[in-house]
Design an enzyme around this catalytic site. Sequence first.
Site, PDB file in Angstrom:
ATOM      1  N   GLU A 271      -3.587   2.239  -7.212  1.00  0.00           N
ATOM      2  CA  GLU A 271      -3.887   3.310  -6.273  1.00  0.00           C
ATOM      3  C   GLU A 271      -2.926   4.480  -6.510  1.00  0.00           C
ATOM      4  OE1 GLU A 271      -6.459   1.935  -2.819  1.00  0.00           O
ATOM      5  OE2 GLU A 271      -4.396   2.058  -2.152  1.00  0.00           O
TER       6      GLU A 271
ATOM      7  N   HIS B 221       0.856  -1.196   0.000  1.00  0.00           N
ATOM      8  CA  HIS B 221       0.000   0.000   0.000  1.00  0.00           C
ATOM      9  C   HIS B 221       0.891   1.244   0.000  1.00  0.00           C
ATOM     10  CE1 HIS B 221      -2.754   3.124   1.299  1.00  0.00           C
ATOM     11  NE2 HIS B 221      -3.710   2.363   0.802  1.00  0.00           N
TER      12      HIS B 221
END
Length: 256
Positions: A170, A98
């Site tokens: 992302e 992430h």
Amino acid sequence: MTKDNFYLFANWKMYLDYDESVALAEAIKAAEAGISKKIQMAVFPSPVATAKIKEVLVGSRILVGAQNTFWVDKGGYTGEVSAAMYQAVGSTYALVGHSERRHQFHETNHEVRQKLEAILAANLIPVLCVGETHAERESGKTEEIIEVQLRAAFSNLAWPKDLPVIVAYEPVWAISQGTDKLGGHCNAAEASRINQLIANMTAKLLNIAPQVIFGGSVRAETIKEYFETPDIDGVLVGAAATKITTWLEMTRALEI
Ligand code: PGA
């Protein structure tokens, strides 16, 4: 365009404490019967709440995942939690790479690879996150950065048979409306363009067609746009997935 399956993955980050996490999991479970079965829901709670959330969600179709894992199963690693430990308390998925881990905690592509291998060894389904910063995009490096991240993660990796491959695009500049403070909205057309690129590169590296989801300030107002656009197999949602009101607004907005 309709899709038979659409992932709604909720990254709760460090937004919710134990009691808040339990309350939200209970509320989602209570509302589940009214939510389309085409929406594949999973929550990624705080490590302190993971085991309890799994207990709350037993008997529902909402799965649980880890936000971050360490690559050694057990040992003298103060503060870390291994993929094996998350698996033992009923997790199905694990986020890896992430951008908040990469940028706030300086996680390298090499570490992401080590984590990915440990996640696979623990029989969890990895959700690999990739994406460029605003500066990288501005200097025309988006495709290159994503390719480097994918290669580091997937090159020469034996993927377990029948395990789905899930990658989340992302863009750092679109997360939390821009964690690098230069944020903006990544519209569905651009998300789709990059998702397609990710799908092609991943298929070349692993010889498996992946599911590619999108994350970056997805809200009830925008979720349908992503759902209706090709090459977006789901969404990874932070802030908007931390309240039952906005959760239900999103599931209703999908109209599936
Ligand atoms: P956001 O978070 O929806 O709050 O932008 C998404 C993520 O970081 O996974």
